[in-house]
Design a protein around this motif. Structure first.
Motif, PDB file in Angstrom:
ATOM      1  N   ALA A  70      -8.377   4.203  -0.797  1.00 21.05           N
ATOM      2  CA  ALA A  70      -7.466   3.557   0.803  1.00 21.05           C
ATOM      3  C   ALA A  70      -7.159   1.879   0.492  1.00 21.05           C
ATOM      4  N   THR A  71      -6.789   2.093  -1.024  1.00 18.12           N
ATOM      5  CA  THR A  71      -6.381   0.648  -1.469  1.00 18.12           C
ATOM      6  C   THR A  71      -4.485   0.622  -1.888  1.00 18.12           C
ATOM      7  N   GLY A  72      -3.900   0.186  -1.048  1.00 28.17           N
ATOM      8  CA  GLY A  72      -2.846   0.372  -1.336  1.00 28.17           C
ATOM      9  C   GLY A  72      -2.088  -0.761  -1.913  1.00 28.17           C
ATOM     10  N   PRO A  73      -0.558  -1.361  -1.883  1.00 26.64           N
ATOM     11  CA  PRO A  73      -0.543  -2.257  -2.331  1.00 26.64           C
ATOM     12  C   PRO A  73      -1.400  -3.436  -2.899  1.00 26.64           C
ATOM     13  N   GLU A  88      -4.085  -7.184  -1.247  1.00 23.73           N
ATOM     14  CA  GLU A  88      -3.997  -5.813  -0.984  1.00 23.73           C
ATOM     15  C   GLU A  88      -4.257  -5.954   0.555  1.00 23.73           C
ATOM     16  N   ALA A  89      -4.063  -4.616   0.265  1.00 24.14           N
ATOM     17  CA  ALA A  89      -3.392  -3.777   1.558  1.00 24.14           C
ATOM     18  C   ALA A  89      -4.256  -2.897   1.849  1.00 24.14           C
ATOM     19  N   PHE A  90      -4.432  -2.660   2.893  1.00 23.83           N
ATOM     20  CA  PHE A  90      -5.396  -1.147   3.385  1.00 23.83           C
ATOM     21  C   PHE A  90      -5.148  -0.964   4.229  1.00 23.83           C
ATOM     22  N   PRO A  91      -4.896   0.612   4.697  1.00 23.66           N
ATOM     23  CA  PRO A  91      -4.510   1.368   6.251  1.00 23.66           C
ATOM     24  C   PRO A  91      -5.120   0.868   7.212  1.00 23.66           C
ATOM     25  N   ASP A  92      -6.421   0.550   7.010  1.00 28.80           N
ATOM     26  CA  ASP A  92      -7.889   0.201   8.127  1.00 28.80           C
ATOM     27  C   ASP A  92      -8.342  -0.845   7.959  1.00 28.80           C
TER      28      ASP A  92
END
Length: 141
Positions: A70-73, A88-92
């Motif tokens: 769930a850790t994106g960019p 750092e970005a996450f979907p939710d």
């Protein structure tokens, strides 16, 4: 007026604390927010002479996030000789919380390490992702 001078002196002393002074490792800022895409912006200030240890800490965190679904960019950047940051970005919310509970969070919870290399606690800013561009336009998908 004397109280104002004392508080100003205390604030200055706090910002120029000796490297031996201990701190909490991280300071979390901002609201959890409602459901939707989430991010962290983490401001990191190395103690002078500890920049290479901070670089190793960033590599260690990157190794952890490579295995987090769930850790994106994820980006580590250098802003100045002793100033670093992570975005750092996450979907939710659940993805961001899983990251906090994972290996990267464990690294920031290692207070001995954090006090040895950081000038003050890493400032973790919670953020809502409003918009994004998730790929490079000139690269094949």
């Amino acid at each position: 007026m004397q109280d104002k001078t004392k508080s100003s002196m205390a604030a200055k002393a706090a910002t120029t604390a000796s490297p031996a002074a201990s701190h909490a490792g991280v300071q979390v800022l901002g609201e959890q927010g409602s459901e939707g895409r989430k991010a962290f912006y983490i401001h990191i200030e190395a103690l002078p002479g500890k920049e290479q240890q901070v670089m190793q800490m960033l590599r260690d965190i990157r190794d952890c996030v490579e295995h987090e679904p769930a850790t994106g960019p994820w980006f580590a950047v250098r802003l100045a000789p002793t100033t670093f940051a992570i975005f750092e970005a996450f979907p939710d919310l659940a993805g961001r919380q899983a990251h906090v509970e994972g290996g990267g969070g464990d690294i920031f919870r290692d207070l001995t390490r954090m006090n040895a290399i950081l000038a003050f606690p890493a400032q973790v800013h919670r953020a809502d992702v409003l918009m994004s561009k998730d790929s490079f336009a000139h690269l094949p998908q």
